[in-house]
Design an enzyme around this catalytic site. Structure first.
Site, PDB file in Angstrom:
ATOM      1  N   ASP A   1       0.893  -0.990   0.127  1.00  0.00           N
ATOM      2  CA  ASP A   1       0.112  -0.081   0.051  1.00  0.00           C
ATOM      3  C   ASP A   1       0.690   1.285   0.094  1.00  0.00           C
ATOM      4  OD1 ASP A   1      -2.334  -1.438  -0.156  1.00  0.00           O
ATOM      5  OD2 ASP A   1      -2.779  -1.390   1.965  1.00  0.00           O
ATOM      6  N   ASN A  24       1.669  -7.408  -7.387  1.00  0.00           N
ATOM      7  CA  ASN A  24       0.166  -7.298  -6.834  1.00  0.00           C
ATOM      8  C   ASN A  24      -0.717  -6.164  -7.096  1.00  0.00           C
ATOM      9  OD1 ASN A  24       1.989  -6.157  -5.272  1.00  0.00           O
ATOM     10  ND2 ASN A  24       0.428  -6.901  -3.314  1.00  0.00           N
ATOM     11  N   LYS A  28      -5.332  -4.380  -7.714  1.00  0.00           N
ATOM     12  CA  LYS A  28      -6.107  -3.631  -6.460  1.00  0.00           C
ATOM     13  C   LYS A  28      -7.229  -3.107  -7.005  1.00  0.00           C
ATOM     14  CE  LYS A  28      -2.726  -4.594  -3.539  1.00  0.00           C
ATOM     15  NZ  LYS A  28      -2.793  -5.307  -2.130  1.00  0.00           N
ATOM     16  N   ARG A  32      -2.778  -0.388 -10.145  1.00  0.00           N
ATOM     17  CA  ARG A  32      -2.008   0.770  -9.504  1.00  0.00           C
ATOM     18  C   ARG A  32      -0.491   1.053 -10.552  1.00  0.00           C
ATOM     19  NH1 ARG A  32      -3.393  -0.204  -3.387  1.00  0.00           N
ATOM     20  NH2 ARG A  32      -5.600   0.609  -3.478  1.00  0.00           N
TER      21      ARG A  32
END
Length: 122
Positions: A1, A24, A28, A32
């Site tokens: 994050d 990953n 999301k 991203r």
């Protein structure tokens, strides 16, 4: 994050920064990695590029204090909206499209940001 925030701050670095092992980020609320590359490149063409699943941010410290005309698409992703607000602290003219999406995790984000010096027009 934390990668979106680090990537935006890397835009003001003196040397390029390569973010690896971030596959990953593509699964999301939005992709991203792509959102960061597109947004940073709106601030300055070529500022960030995708290479496979890596993100390379070509730092340019001269962006601090400049004024640009950069509309940042959030893709309805709260982290994209919030991280690009930091770019607006360093570079004038950064416009966050759909800033309301930040309410997903931090409803008072824009109010709190004002206390740090972020200015915005509604």
């Amino acid at each position: 994050d934390s990668i979106p925030t680090l990537a935006v701050m890397a835009a003001y670095n003196e040397t390029p920064v390569r973010f690896v092992g971030i596959e990953n980020l593509r699964v999301k609320e939005c992709d991203r990695t792509a959102a960061l590359s597109k947004g940073l490149s709106r601030i300055k063409p070529g500022l960030a590029v995708e290479e496979g699943d890596d993100l390379i941010v070509h730092g340019d410290p001269s962006l601090a204090g400049q004024t640009v005309s950069a509309e940042i698409e959030t893709f309805a992703d709260h982290r994209i909206a919030m991280c690009f607000a930091l770019a607006g602290l360093k570079t004038a003219g950064v416009t966050i499209l759909d800033p309301g999406c930040a309410a997903k995790t931090f409803p008072a984000y824009w109010h709190v940001s004002e206390g740090l010096g972020v200015t915005f027009n509604v």
